[in-house]
Write a protein that holds these residues in place. Structure first.
Motif, PDB file in Angstrom:
ATOM      1  N   VAL A  14       0.840  -1.197   0.000  1.00 13.32           N
ATOM      2  CA  VAL A  14       0.000   0.000   0.000  1.00 13.32           C
ATOM      3  C   VAL A  14       0.877   1.249   0.000  1.00 13.32           C
ATOM      4  CG1 VAL A  14      -1.524   1.353   1.488  1.00 13.32           C
ATOM      5  CG2 VAL A  14      -2.044  -1.027   1.034  1.00 13.32           C
ATOM      6  N   VAL A  15       1.923   1.215   0.830  1.00 10.81           N
ATOM      7  CA  VAL A  15       2.812   2.375   0.921  1.00 10.81           C
ATOM      8  C   VAL A  15       3.599   2.554  -0.368  1.00 10.81           C
ATOM      9  CG1 VAL A  15       4.910   3.170   2.051  1.00 10.81           C
ATOM     10  CG2 VAL A  15       2.980   2.413   3.418  1.00 10.81           C
ATOM     11  N   LEU A  16       4.028   1.418  -0.955  1.00 16.50           N
ATOM     12  CA  LEU A  16       4.879   1.504  -2.147  1.00 16.50           C
ATOM     13  C   LEU A  16       4.101   1.905  -3.387  1.00 16.50           C
ATOM     14  CD1 LEU A  16       7.210  -1.573  -1.673  1.00 16.50           C
ATOM     15  CD2 LEU A  16       7.836   0.826  -1.567  1.00 16.50           C
ATOM     16  N   THR A  17       2.778   1.839  -3.339  1.00 12.89           N
ATOM     17  CA  THR A  17       1.980   2.196  -4.506  1.00 12.89           C
ATOM     18  C   THR A  17       2.284   3.618  -4.965  1.00 12.89           C
ATOM     19  OG1 THR A  17       0.277   0.785  -3.629  1.00 12.89           O
ATOM     20  CG2 THR A  17      -0.362   2.229  -5.404  1.00 12.89           C
ATOM     21  N   ALA A  18       2.583   4.500  -4.022  1.00  9.94           N
ATOM     22  CA  ALA A  18       2.891   5.881  -4.404  1.00  9.94           C
ATOM     23  C   ALA A  18       4.353   6.048  -4.793  1.00  9.94           C
ATOM     24  CB  ALA A  18       2.548   6.810  -3.241  1.00  9.94           C
ATOM     25  N   ARG A  19       5.097   4.965  -4.821  1.00  9.07           N
ATOM     26  CA  ARG A  19       6.518   4.971  -5.164  1.00  9.07           C
ATOM     27  C   ARG A  19       7.324   6.040  -4.455  1.00  9.07           C
ATOM     28  NH1 ARG A  19       6.725   2.386 -10.436  1.00  9.07           N
ATOM     29  NH2 ARG A  19       4.633   1.661 -10.764  1.00  9.07           N
ATOM     30  N   PRO A  20       7.321   6.044  -3.140  1.00 13.89           N
ATOM     31  CA  PRO A  20       8.104   7.062  -2.443  1.00 13.89           C
ATOM     32  C   PRO A  20       9.589   6.753  -2.528  1.00 13.89           C
ATOM     33  CG  PRO A  20       7.146   5.547  -0.877  1.00 13.89           C
ATOM     34  CD  PRO A  20       6.670   5.118  -2.220  1.00 13.89           C
ATOM     35  N   PRO A  21      10.414   7.775  -2.768  1.00 11.09           N
ATOM     36  CA  PRO A  21      11.866   7.536  -2.815  1.00 11.09           C
ATOM     37  C   PRO A  21      12.412   7.167  -1.437  1.00 11.09           C
ATOM     38  CG  PRO A  21      11.323   9.770  -3.546  1.00 11.09           C
ATOM     39  CD  PRO A  21      10.061   9.166  -3.066  1.00 11.09           C
ATOM     40  N   LEU A  22      11.705   7.585  -0.378  1.00 10.04           N
ATOM     41  CA  LEU A  22      12.173   7.268   0.968  1.00 10.04           C
ATOM     42  C   LEU A  22      11.147   6.360   1.635  1.00 10.04           C
ATOM     43  CD1 LEU A  22      14.053   7.692   3.413  1.00 10.04           C
ATOM     44  CD2 LEU A  22      12.736   9.729   3.977  1.00 10.04           C
ATOM     45  N   LEU A  23      11.620   5.191   2.094  1.00  9.23           N
ATOM     46  CA  LEU A  23      10.726   4.227   2.732  1.00  9.23           C
ATOM     47  C   LEU A  23      11.149   4.056   4.182  1.00  9.23           C
ATOM     48  CD1 LEU A  23       8.508   2.073   2.424  1.00  9.23           C
ATOM     49  CD2 LEU A  23      10.294   0.471   1.828  1.00  9.23           C
ATOM     50  N   LEU A  24      10.191   4.208   5.093  1.00  3.96           N
ATOM     51  CA  LEU A  24      10.502   4.070   6.516  1.00  3.96           C
ATOM     52  C   LEU A  24       9.764   2.865   7.075  1.00  3.96           C
ATOM     53  CD1 LEU A  24       9.762   7.795   7.433  1.00  3.96           C
ATOM     54  CD2 LEU A  24      11.950   6.852   6.721  1.00  3.96           C
ATOM     55  N   LEU A  25      10.449   2.068   7.886  1.00  5.81           N
ATOM     56  CA  LEU A  25       9.790   0.910   8.505  1.00  5.81           C
ATOM     57  C   LEU A  25      10.066   0.935  10.004  1.00  5.81           C
ATOM     58  CD1 LEU A  25      11.425  -0.711   5.732  1.00  5.81           C
ATOM     59  CD2 LEU A  25       9.262  -1.805   6.175  1.00  5.81           C
ATOM     60  N   ASP A  26       8.990   0.785  10.791  1.00  5.86           N
ATOM     61  CA  ASP A  26       9.135   0.800  12.237  1.00  5.86           C
ATOM     62  C   ASP A  26       9.003  -0.631  12.746  1.00  5.86           C
ATOM     63  OD1 ASP A  26       9.382   1.546  14.813  1.00  5.86           O
ATOM     64  OD2 ASP A  26       7.721   2.972  14.814  1.00  5.86           O
ATOM     65  N   GLU A  27      10.099  -1.174  13.241  1.00  5.49           N
ATOM     66  CA  GLU A  27      10.101  -2.512  13.852  1.00  5.49           C
ATOM     67  C   GLU A  27       9.441  -3.547  12.936  1.00  5.49           C
ATOM     68  OE1 GLU A  27      12.027  -4.116  16.341  1.00  5.49           O
ATOM     69  OE2 GLU A  27      11.635  -2.087  17.009  1.00  5.49           O
ATOM     70  N   PRO A  28       9.984  -3.716  11.714  1.00 10.40           N
ATOM     71  CA  PRO A  28       9.251  -4.559  10.759  1.00 10.40           C
ATOM     72  C   PRO A  28       9.295  -6.050  11.069  1.00 10.40           C
ATOM     73  CG  PRO A  28      11.313  -3.820   9.805  1.00 10.40           C
ATOM     74  CD  PRO A  28      11.202  -3.148  11.137  1.00 10.40           C
ATOM     75  N   THR A  29      10.209  -6.524  11.910  1.00 16.79           N
ATOM     76  CA  THR A  29      10.307  -7.988  12.062  1.00 16.79           C
ATOM     77  C   THR A  29       9.654  -8.506  13.319  1.00 16.79           C
ATOM     78  OG1 THR A  29      12.486  -7.700  13.044  1.00 16.79           O
ATOM     79  CG2 THR A  29      12.395  -8.267  10.731  1.00 16.79           C
ATOM     80  N   ARG A  30       8.924  -7.647  14.022  1.00 20.95           N
ATOM     81  CA  ARG A  30       8.246  -8.096  15.232  1.00 20.95           C
ATOM     82  C   ARG A  30       7.203  -9.141  14.861  1.00 20.95           C
ATOM     83  NH1 ARG A  30       5.550  -3.708  19.151  1.00 20.95           N
ATOM     84  NH2 ARG A  30       3.768  -4.990  19.611  1.00 20.95           N
ATOM     85  N   GLY A  31       7.304 -10.304  15.457  1.00 25.48           N
ATOM     86  CA  GLY A  31       6.318 -11.345  15.190  1.00 25.48           C
ATOM     87  C   GLY A  31       6.523 -12.092  13.888  1.00 25.48           C
ATOM     88  N   LEU A  32       7.612 -11.817  13.157  1.00 29.74           N
ATOM     89  CA  LEU A  32       7.859 -12.549  11.905  1.00 29.74           C
ATOM     90  C   LEU A  32       8.746 -13.753  12.190  1.00 29.74           C
ATOM     91  CD1 LEU A  32       8.556  -9.955   9.093  1.00 29.74           C
ATOM     92  CD2 LEU A  32       6.410 -10.762  10.051  1.00 29.74           C
ATOM     93  N   ASP A  33       8.462 -14.870  11.541  1.00 30.36           N
ATOM     94  CA  ASP A  33       9.369 -16.002  11.671  1.00 30.36           C
ATOM     95  C   ASP A  33      10.510 -15.841  10.664  1.00 30.36           C
ATOM     96  OD1 ASP A  33       8.248 -16.625   9.276  1.00 30.36           O
ATOM     97  OD2 ASP A  33       7.143 -18.373   9.995  1.00 30.36           O
ATOM     98  N   TYR A  34      11.461 -16.796  10.701  1.00 36.01           N
ATOM     99  CA  TYR A  34      12.657 -16.612   9.861  1.00 36.01           C
ATOM    100  C   TYR A  34      12.329 -16.593   8.379  1.00 36.01           C
ATOM    101  CZ  TYR A  34      15.525 -17.043  14.014  1.00 36.01           C
ATOM    102  OH  TYR A  34      16.092 -16.828  15.238  1.00 36.01           O
ATOM    103  N   ALA A  35      11.345 -17.382   7.969  1.00 36.40           N
ATOM    104  CA  ALA A  35      11.014 -17.430   6.540  1.00 36.40           C
ATOM    105  C   ALA A  35      10.425 -16.099   6.082  1.00 36.40           C
ATOM    106  CB  ALA A  35      10.029 -18.566   6.287  1.00 36.40           C
ATOM    107  N   ALA A  36       9.491 -15.566   6.873  1.00 37.82           N
ATOM    108  CA  ALA A  36       8.888 -14.281   6.514  1.00 37.82           C
ATOM    109  C   ALA A  36       9.936 -13.183   6.513  1.00 37.82           C
ATOM    110  CB  ALA A  36       7.769 -13.947   7.499  1.00 37.82           C
ATOM    111  N   LYS A  37      10.886 -13.289   7.454  1.00 37.96           N
ATOM    112  CA  LYS A  37      11.938 -12.297   7.537  1.00 37.96           C
ATOM    113  C   LYS A  37      12.818 -12.365   6.286  1.00 37.96           C
ATOM    114  CE  LYS A  37      15.173 -11.735  11.044  1.00 37.96           C
ATOM    115  NZ  LYS A  37      15.554 -11.956  12.447  1.00 37.96           N
TER     116      LYS A  37
END
Lengths: 578, 368
Positions: A472-495
C-alpha cells in the motif's frame, strides 16, 4: 508438571485442527521452549495450558491437558490461576490496575491470600525482578522492558508452579531482553518454576532452554528433544545454528561460547579464503547513487548478499526525475529537536539519507527511534532544527503530496489498513496515491503470491499483513521508505522474504530507514547503523564498524568469528564456496 | 492557616502509598462543589477555583490521571462559553434595560412561539448567564480536582467485597474512553500515511470501525488476562447464608424505596424515616454477608487517618460555613437591577478553609 495427552484443538468454523497429536510432558522445573514457524499453533498450545483454550477462545479440545494434576477440562482458567501464570504477547493488555505495586498484588488479592503474605511476596518479587525503584510508578509511564518485567512479576506473586509466556522478548531491545531472560533463568534455577515459552527470536532464547518442543507446521505432530537435537532438524533456527549446520559441527553449538570453541579452524579457512574479510563488508559504502538509479549495476556487496528470491523490480522501480542531480540526498535532518508531552524526545539529531542507502536506527525502547521516523513523515512537528524530505518540509506538506516523497510502515501495520478485503484495500491505495488502477494489486501479487482478492486483512498472518501494508505504501513509489520494527512477530522465513524485497528496493534506488531491535536484520540489510540513546545520536557509521564495536548490537556471526569482521551467515557461505 | 502544621502530621508518608485516603479527597472536592452550588457571586466562585487550583498544583503527583485537572478546566470554560453563546443567540428570560447590542431577529413560525432567535441582548441577561455558567464551570473544576488528586481506581479498594466486581466493571469502562481517544489519534495520524487528509469529520468516520474493533479486541484480551489471574473466583457458602443475603438485600432495597416515598408524601412523614433507616441497615447487612461469597483479600488498604479527617473536614466545613455565614444578598448578587458583586468576608474566609489540604498533606515525591 504439564502433560498433553494426544491433544488436538479445532477452532469454530475452521476445517482443519490448529494443532493435533500434541502428546508430551513437561517435567517439573524445566525451561521448555516452543518453536515453530508462524501459524503452527504455538499460541494455541500455550493457551491450552492456562485453560484459556478452549474455555475462553471457544473451539473443541480433544485429548486431555493436565497441569499439576488438574484437568483443564474441569477447571476454568480462574481455578488454575494459583498454579499457572500466563503472560500474553502484549503486556499492556494484561494490566488490570495502574501502579506497579497494585499490579503485583492483584493476582494474590483474587486468590484471597492473607495480607501479611501478600506484603512479603510483593517485596520479594520487587527485589527478584529489580522493580523496587519503580514500585509506585504508574504502569503507563514504564518502558517496554519494565512493563514486561511487571507483567511477569504480576503472575509470579501467587507462586504458580508453571509460567507460560508468549513471545516475552519480541518487543524488547537486546539489553531488556537479556534482563527478562535472566529473570526467567533465575526462577527456574532458584525456585524450580516450570517455564513454557514461545519465541520467534531464537538467537535470544535457545541457549537458556532445557528442552525444545518443535511444531514443524500447522497441524503437524510436535517433536520434543534437547535443543541441539531439535535445532538440527528445525525449519527455524538462529544464525549460530545456521553457521554450525553450514560447517557441519556436531553436536550443534547453541551458544556463542560453544561456537567460538569450535570456530578456530573456520576462522583460519576464512582468513585464507580468496578475499580478506573486509571485502565482504563492502556494504559499508552506500551504492553510488547514479548506478543505483539505473538499477542495473549490482549493489556493492551484492555478490555476497544477493537474495535467492528474485526482487520485485519491475513495479517498484521509481520514476527518476530527469535532470535532477543524482547525488542529492533523499532526506536531510539537521539539528532536530522534538518535544513530546514535555519530554525532549530528540535532541540535536543530524541524519542524511542518500538514494539507495539503507539505514538502521537502533537503541533502547524509548530512545526516540519512532519519533525520528514520525518527524520524517511529518507526524510530529520539530521544536527546533529542520527536516527536509526530497526538498519538502514533511509536516507542512499536504498528505496527498507527501506520500509520493516518503512512506512509513508503522509498528502495527494494521493501522494502515481500513478496508475489509485485500482488493478494496488495493483500489483505495491506487486512488490515494493517484497511481494507475491495479498498481497496488500488482505489488501485492509480487510480495504475497498466494493471497486471494477477497481475504480480510485481519485474517492475514503478521508477515502477510506487513507485506500488504508495504505494498500500500509503495503504490505511491516514495523515494524514501521508513519501517518501524518490521520484524516483530515474523518467523525466519517471513523475515527472509522481507529482506529480499527490501534489498531489491534499495538496489532500485529507494532510500530505506528502519527502526529495529533486531540486530540480525540490521546486519543483513543495513549499510549504515545509527544508534540513538536518550534522543541523541550516539553512533553513526557503517554497519560493520558500529555493530562490531558494540557487544549488545553485534550479530551472532560477528561474535563467533571475532576478531574477523563477518556479519552474516550468507557472507561466510559465499566466502567458503568461492 | 499557613502556619506550621501540627506535630505528628509532619511524618513522612508511607512510601508509595497515597498519603491521604482517596475518599478524603473526594469528600473535600464534593464539599467545595457544594459550596459552589450555594452561590453565584463571581468573586467567591473565582476564589473557589483558585483554592482548588492551588491545592491541585501543590499536591498532585505526576501520574497520568493527574493531568485530568486541565481537561476539566477546559471543559468548564467550554460550558461557560456555550452558556454565554446561548444567552446571546436565544435571548434570556431575565428582563433587562441595558441593551448591549441588537442582533437581527429571525422570524419564526407561530408554532415555535416562545422561542426567540437573535434580537436584543441585554447586559442583565449576559451577566446572569455568566454567573450561571461560572457556577457550573466551578462545579466541574472541583470534580476535576478530585480526579487529579485521587486515583479513581483506588476508591474501589474501599468498596465492600460484594460490590467489588461491579466496581471493576465501572473502572474498566472508565479506562475504555482514554484508550479509545488514543486509538482515534493514532489511526487519524495513520491516515496521513495513506495520503488522505488527517483532519475533518470524514477522517474521523472512516477510522471509526477499526478503532472499535481495536477497542473490542483489547477488552477481550483484558478479560482473558483477568480470568487467568483468578478474577471472579468464588468461595462456597452454605445455602442458608445465600438465601439470607438475597432476602436482606431485596427487603432492604424495598424498605429504602418505601421509606423515601413516605418521606416525600405528606401523610407518610411518621413512618418514613424509620422504614428508610431499617431498609438501609438491611441492605448494608446483605452487602456485608454477600461479601462472604468473594474470597478476595485486600493488599495494603488505604488507612483513614488524621490527615484524611482534616482534608475531608476542610471541604465540608467550607461548604457548611459558607451556607451558614453568608447573607443571601452577598451570595447571590442581584442581576436586575445590575449591582457590582461585593466580597463578603465571612464566606470568603470559609472558602479559604479549603486550602488546608495543601498544608497538612505531604508533598508528593518526584519519581526518580
Amino acid at each position: 508438571m504439564i502433560r498433553f495427552e494426544n491433544v488436538s484443538v479445532t477452532y469454530d468454523g475452521a476445517a482443519e485442527p490448529a494443532v493435533q497429536g500434541v502428546d508430551f510432558e513437561v517435567p517439573e522445573g524445566e525451561l521448555v521452549l516452543l518453536v515453530g514457524p508462524s501459524g503452527s499453533g504455538k499460541s494455541t498450545v500455550l493457551g491450552a495450558v492456562s485453560g484459556l483454550v478452549p474455555h475462553f477462545t471457544g473451539g473443541t479440545l480433544r485429548g486431555r491437558v493436565t497441569v499439576a494434576g488438574r484437568d483443564t477440562r474441569t477447571h476454568k482458567p480462574r481455578e488454575l490461576a494459583d498454579v499457572v501464570g500466563t503472560v500474553g504477547q502484549d503486556p499492556l493488555s494484561h494490566f488490570v490496575t495502574d501502579t506497579v505495586e497494585d499490579e503485583l498484588a492483584y493476582g494474590m488479592e483474587s486468590l484471597g491470600l492473607a495480607p501479611q503474605i501478600m506484603r512479603r511476596r510483593v517485596e520479594e518479587t520487587l527485589d527478584l525482578l529489580g522493580l523496587a525503584a519503580l514500585r509506585d510508578r504508574p504502569i503507563a509511564t514504564l518502558s517496554g522492558g519494565q512493563q514486561q518485567r511487571v507483567a511477569i512479576g504480576s503472575v509470579l506473586t501467587p507462586h504458580p508452579k508453571v509460567l507460560v509466556l508468549d513471545e516475552p522478548t519480541s518487543a524488547l531491545d537486546p539489553a531488556a531482553a537479556e534482563e527478562v531472560l535472566a529473570v526467567l533463568q533465575r526462577l527456574v534455577h532458584d525456585l524450580g518454576t516450570t517455564v513454557l515459552l514461545a519465541e520467534h527470536r531464537l538467537e535470544r532464547v535457545v541457549q537458556y532452554a532445557d528442552l525444545v518442543a518443535l511444531l514443524p507446521a500447522a497441524g503437524a505432530r510436535p517433536v520434543l528433544g534437547t535443543p541441539a537435537e531439535v535445532m538440527a532438524v528445525s525449519p527455524v533456527y538462529p544464525p549460530v545454528v545456521a553457521l554450525g549446520r553450514l560447517t557441519g559441527w556436531s553436536p550443534l553449538p547453541l551458544t556463542i561460547r560453544d561456537a567460538r570453541r569450535r570456530a578456530a579452524p573456520l576462522r583460519d579457512r576464512l582468513a585464507n579464503a580468496a578475499r580478506i574479510p573486509d571485502s565482504a563488508l563492502q556494504r559499508d559504502a552506500p551504492p553510488p547513487p547514479d548506478s543505483a538509479l539505473r538499477g542495473d549495476a549490482p549493489p556493492p556487496g551484492g555478490a555476497a548478499t544477493r537474495p535467492a528470491v528474485p526482487a520485485p523490480r519491475r513495479f517498484l522501480r521509481r520514476r527518476t526525475v530527469p535532470g535532477a542531480p543524482p547525488s542529492r540526498p533523499t532526506a536531510v535532518v539537521t539539528s532536530l529537536d522534538v518535544r513530546r508531552g514535555g519530554i525532549e524526545a530528540l535532541r540535536h539529531v543530524d541524519l542524511t539519507v542518500t538514494p539507495g542507502e539503507t539505514v538502521a536506527l537502533m537503541g533502547r525502547n524509548g530512545a526516540g527511534k519512532s519519533t525520528l521516523l514520525s518527524a520524517l513523515v511529518g507526524l510530529v512537528e520539530p521544536a527546533r532544527g529542520s527536516v527536509r524530505v526530497g526538498g519538502a518540509v514533511p509536516h507542512r506538506t499536504a498528505p496527498r503530496e507527501l506520500v509520493r516523497r516518503v512512506g512509513l510502515v508503522p509498528q502495527e501495520p494494521r493501522d494502515l489498513l481500513y478496508a475489509d478485503t485485500v482488493a478494496t484495500e488495493c483500489t483505495a491505495a491506487d486512488r490515494d496515491a493517484g497511481a494507475a488502477l491495479g498498481s497496488c494489486r500488482a505489488l501485492v501479487s509480487e510480495l504475497l503470491p498466494d493471497v486471494a482478492d477477497d481475504t480480510h486483512p485481519r485474517d492475514l498472518s503478521e508477515g502477510q499483513r506487513l507485506a500488504l501494508a508495504l505494498a500500500v505504501v509503495l503504490t505511491a513509489r516514495p523515494p524514501l521508505l521508513l519501517l518501524d520494527e518490521p520484524t516483530r512477530g515474523l518467523d525466519y522465513a517471513a523475515k527472509a522474504r522481507l529482506l529480499a524485497v527490501l534489498r531489491g528496493l534499495a538496489a532500485d534506488g529507494h532510500a530505506i530507514v528502519l527502526a529495529t531491535h533486531d540486530v540480525e536484520l540490521a546486519a543483513e540489510l543495513a549499510h549504515r547503523v545509527v544508534i540513538l540513546a536518550d534522543g541523541e545520536v550516539v553512533a553513526d557509521g557503517p554497519t560493520a564498524e558500529v555493530v562490531v564495536a558494540s557487544p549488545s548490537f553485534a550479530p551472532q556471526v560477528t561474535k563467533v568469528l571475532a576478531p574477523q569482521r563477518w556479519l552474516t551467515v550468507t557472507q561466510v557461505r559465499e566466502a567458503l564456496s568461492s | 492557616m499557613a502556619g506550621t502544621p501540627p506535630q505528628g502530621l509532619t511524618m513522612a508518608p508511607r512510601r508509595g502509598r497515597p498519603a491521604v485516603h482517596p475518599g478524603a479527597w473526594w469528600l473535600w472536592a464534593l464539599g467545595l462543589a457544594t459550596a459552589a452550588t450555594r452561590t453565584t457571586n463571581p468573586i467567591l466562585l473565582a476564589l473557589l477555583i483558585a483554592v482548588s487550583a492551588y491545592v491541585v498544583a501543590a499536591r498532585r503527583t505526576c501520574a497520568p490521571w493527574s493531568r485530568s485537572y486541565s481537561a476539566f478546566v477546559r471543559l468548564g470554560l467550554a460550558v461557560l462559553a456555550v452558556r454565554l453563546l446561548f444567552a446571546v443567540v436565544l435571548g434570556s428570560p431575565v428582563p433587562g434595560t441595558h441593551t448591549v447590542l441588537t442582533l437581527p431577529e429571525v422570524p419564526l413560525p407561530h408554532w415555535a412561539q416562545g422561542i426567540r432567535l437573535g434580537g436584543r441582548v441585554t447586559a442583565e441577561g449576559l451577566v446572569f448567564a455568566l454567573y450561571d455558567g461560572l457556577k457550573l464551570a466551578t462545579l466541574l473544576i472541583c470534580v476535576g480536582a478530585a480526579n487529579a488528586l485521587a486515583n479513581p481506581a483506588r476508591l474501589l479498594k474501599s468498596l465492600p467485597g460484594a460490590l467489588y466486581e461491579a466496581g471493576v466493571a465501572v473502572v474498566v469502562a472508565l479506562t475504555f474512553a482514554p484508550h479509545l481517544i488514543a486509538d482515534v489519534r493514532r489511526l487519524r495520524a495513520a491516515r496521513r500515511l495513506r495520503g488522505r487528509p488527517d483532519r475533518g469529520l470524514r477522517g474521523l468516520l472512516q477510522v471509526g470501525l477499526p478503532v472499535l474493533e481495536g477497542a473490542l479486541e483489547r477488552s477481550v484480551a483484558l478479560a482473558a488476562a483477568m480470568d487467568a489471574r483468578g478474577f471472579g473466583r468464588t468461595a462456597d457458602v452454605p445455602p442458608a447464608v445465600r438465601r439470607t443475603t438475597t432476602a436482606l438485600t431485596l427487603g432492604g432495597l424495598l424498605g429504602v424505596c418505601a421509606g423515601t416515598y413516605g418521606l416525600l408524601t405528606a401523610e407518610g412523614a411518621v413512618y418514613g424515616l424509620p422504614v428508610l433507616l431499617a431498609g438501609l441497615a438491611a441492605a448494608l447487612a446483605g452487602l456485608l454477608l454477600g461479601g462472604r461469597r468473594s474470597p478476595r483479600t485486600r493488599y495494603r488498604p488505604d488507612a483513614w487517618g488524621a490527615r484524611a479527617w482534616l482534608v475531608a473536614g476542610s471541604g465540608i466545613a467550607a461548604a457548611a460555613l459558607l451556607a451558614a455565614a453568608g447573607d443571601p444578598a452577598a451570595l447571590r448578587p442581584g442581576v436586575v437591577p445590575l449591582t457590582a458583586p461585593t466580597l463578603p468576608l465571612l464566606p470568603a474566609a470559609a472558602l479559604l478553609l479549603g486550602l488546608l489540604p495543601a498544608f497538612v498533606t505531604p508533598t508528593p515525591e518526584e519519581p526518580a
